[in-house]
Scaffold this motif. Structure first.
Motif, PDB file in Angstrom:
ATOM      1  N   GLY A  35       1.293  12.053  -5.387  1.00 31.47           N
ATOM      2  CA  GLY A  35       0.521  10.988  -6.001  1.00 31.47           C
ATOM      3  C   GLY A  35       0.649   9.696  -5.224  1.00 31.47           C
ATOM      4  N   TRP A  36      -0.282   8.804  -5.489  1.00 32.46           N
ATOM      5  CA  TRP A  36      -0.235   7.438  -4.957  1.00 32.46           C
ATOM      6  C   TRP A  36      -0.175   6.471  -6.144  1.00 32.46           C
ATOM      7  N   PHE A  37       0.690   5.484  -5.995  1.00 30.30           N
ATOM      8  CA  PHE A  37       0.811   4.420  -6.975  1.00 30.30           C
ATOM      9  C   PHE A  37       0.734   3.090  -6.239  1.00 30.30           C
ATOM     10  N   ARG A  38       0.498   2.023  -6.991  1.00 29.03           N
ATOM     11  CA  ARG A  38       0.470   0.712  -6.358  1.00 29.03           C
ATOM     12  C   ARG A  38       1.100  -0.321  -7.280  1.00 29.03           C
ATOM     13  N   GLN A  39       1.574  -1.379  -6.648  1.00 29.55           N
ATOM     14  CA  GLN A  39       2.130  -2.489  -7.405  1.00 29.55           C
ATOM     15  C   GLN A  39       1.706  -3.788  -6.759  1.00 29.55           C
ATOM     16  N   GLY A  40       0.899  -4.544  -7.483  1.00 31.09           N
ATOM     17  CA  GLY A  40       0.459  -5.835  -7.002  1.00 31.09           C
ATOM     18  C   GLY A  40       1.459  -6.914  -7.357  1.00 31.09           C
ATOM     19  N   PRO A  41       1.336  -8.093  -6.763  1.00 27.29           N
ATOM     20  CA  PRO A  41       2.268  -9.183  -7.043  1.00 27.29           C
ATOM     21  C   PRO A  41       2.256  -9.561  -8.520  1.00 27.29           C
ATOM     22  N   GLY A  42       3.426  -9.537  -9.130  1.00 25.67           N
ATOM     23  CA  GLY A  42       3.550  -9.903 -10.530  1.00 25.67           C
ATOM     24  C   GLY A  42       2.993  -8.883 -11.497  1.00 25.67           C
ATOM     25  N   LYS A  43       2.726  -7.681 -11.005  1.00 25.48           N
ATOM     26  CA  LYS A  43       2.132  -6.648 -11.859  1.00 25.48           C
ATOM     27  C   LYS A  43       3.046  -5.439 -11.963  1.00 25.48           C
ATOM     28  N   GLU A  44       2.787  -4.639 -12.983  1.00 29.89           N
ATOM     29  CA  GLU A  44       3.502  -3.385 -13.129  1.00 29.89           C
ATOM     30  C   GLU A  44       2.951  -2.362 -12.132  1.00 29.89           C
ATOM     31  N   ARG A  45       3.795  -1.414 -11.785  1.00 29.04           N
ATOM     32  CA  ARG A  45       3.319  -0.314 -10.948  1.00 29.04           C
ATOM     33  C   ARG A  45       2.285   0.494 -11.727  1.00 29.04           C
ATOM     34  N   GLU A  46       1.231   0.901 -11.037  1.00 32.63           N
ATOM     35  CA  GLU A  46       0.189   1.659 -11.724  1.00 32.63           C
ATOM     36  C   GLU A  46      -0.240   2.861 -10.892  1.00 32.63           C
ATOM     37  N   VAL A  48      -2.638   5.471  -9.118  1.00 30.53           N
ATOM     38  CA  VAL A  48      -3.877   5.366  -8.356  1.00 30.53           C
ATOM     39  C   VAL A  48      -4.592   6.718  -8.295  1.00 30.53           C
ATOM     40  N   ALA A  49      -3.888   7.718  -7.767  1.00 35.83           N
ATOM     41  CA  ALA A  49      -4.505   9.032  -7.580  1.00 35.83           C
ATOM     42  C   ALA A  49      -3.412  10.073  -7.432  1.00 35.83           C
ATOM     43  N   ALA A  50      -3.753  11.328  -7.720  1.00 29.66           N
ATOM     44  CA  ALA A  50      -2.799  12.418  -7.594  1.00 29.66           C
ATOM     45  C   ALA A  50      -3.513  13.688  -7.174  1.00 29.66           C
ATOM     46  N   VAL A  51      -2.757  14.570  -6.539  1.00 31.16           N
ATOM     47  CA  VAL A  51      -3.291  15.871  -6.128  1.00 31.16           C
ATOM     48  C   VAL A  51      -2.255  16.929  -6.479  1.00 31.16           C
ATOM     49  N   SER A  52      -2.745  18.083  -6.912  1.00 26.03           N
ATOM     50  CA  SER A  52      -1.865  19.160  -7.335  1.00 26.03           C
ATOM     51  C   SER A  52      -1.198  19.842  -6.153  1.00 26.03           C
ATOM     52  N   LEU A  53      -0.201  20.660  -6.450  1.00 26.82           N
ATOM     53  CA  LEU A  53       0.504  21.416  -5.424  1.00 26.82           C
ATOM     54  C   LEU A  53      -0.458  22.260  -4.607  1.00 26.82           C
ATOM     55  N   ASP A  54      -1.396  22.903  -5.285  1.00 22.40           N
ATOM     56  CA  ASP A  54      -2.318  23.790  -4.562  1.00 22.40           C
ATOM     57  C   ASP A  54      -3.488  23.041  -3.949  1.00 22.40           C
TER      58      ASP A  54
END
Length: 129
Positions: A35-46, A48-54
């Protein structure tokens, strides 16, 4: 030895595109969903996108749908995040993450950060207005 190493961040103008890569150690890559996550300045981590094992299933946050694309390269042990039509609010540190998955759950995607076992250091994405 780092298990996850991101690259590809940088500065881009509004409306531009950027591609992020996350190199995953080979032994880890074959047993994890990603998966991909992001955290902007002063923000909680959120999420973004994910891909399964297969690699067959993907999931996106609402803000990413239609603009971002995630895919995993099973030969290169890499997960990519292509980002188009970038906006200033997309500016953040983007991190990839890996979650152990049993092969029976190979088609699952995971959107919550606490599921993930490994995290990369992150790469900065800055979108100028």
């Amino acid at each position: 030895q780092e298990q996850l190493v991101e690259s590809g961040g940088g500065l881009v103008q509004t409306g531009g595109s950027l591609g992020l890569s996350c190199a995953v150690s080979p032994d880890l890559f074959r047993i994890v969903a990603l998966g991909w996550f992001r955290q902007g300045p002063g923000k909680e981590r959120e999420f973004v996108a994910a891909v399964s094992l297969d690699g067959a299933q993907v999931g996106y946050a609402d803000f990413a749908k239609g603009r971002f694309t995630i895919n995993r390269d099973n030969f290169g042990n890499t997960v990519y995040l292509r980002m188009d039509s970038l906006k200033p609010e997309d500016s953040a540190v983007y991190s990839c993450a890996a979650k152990y998955v049993r092969t029976s759950a190979g088609a699952e995607v995971y959107t919550l950060a606490y599921y993930y076992n490994y995290w990369g250091q992150g790469t900065q994405v800055t979108v100028s207005s």
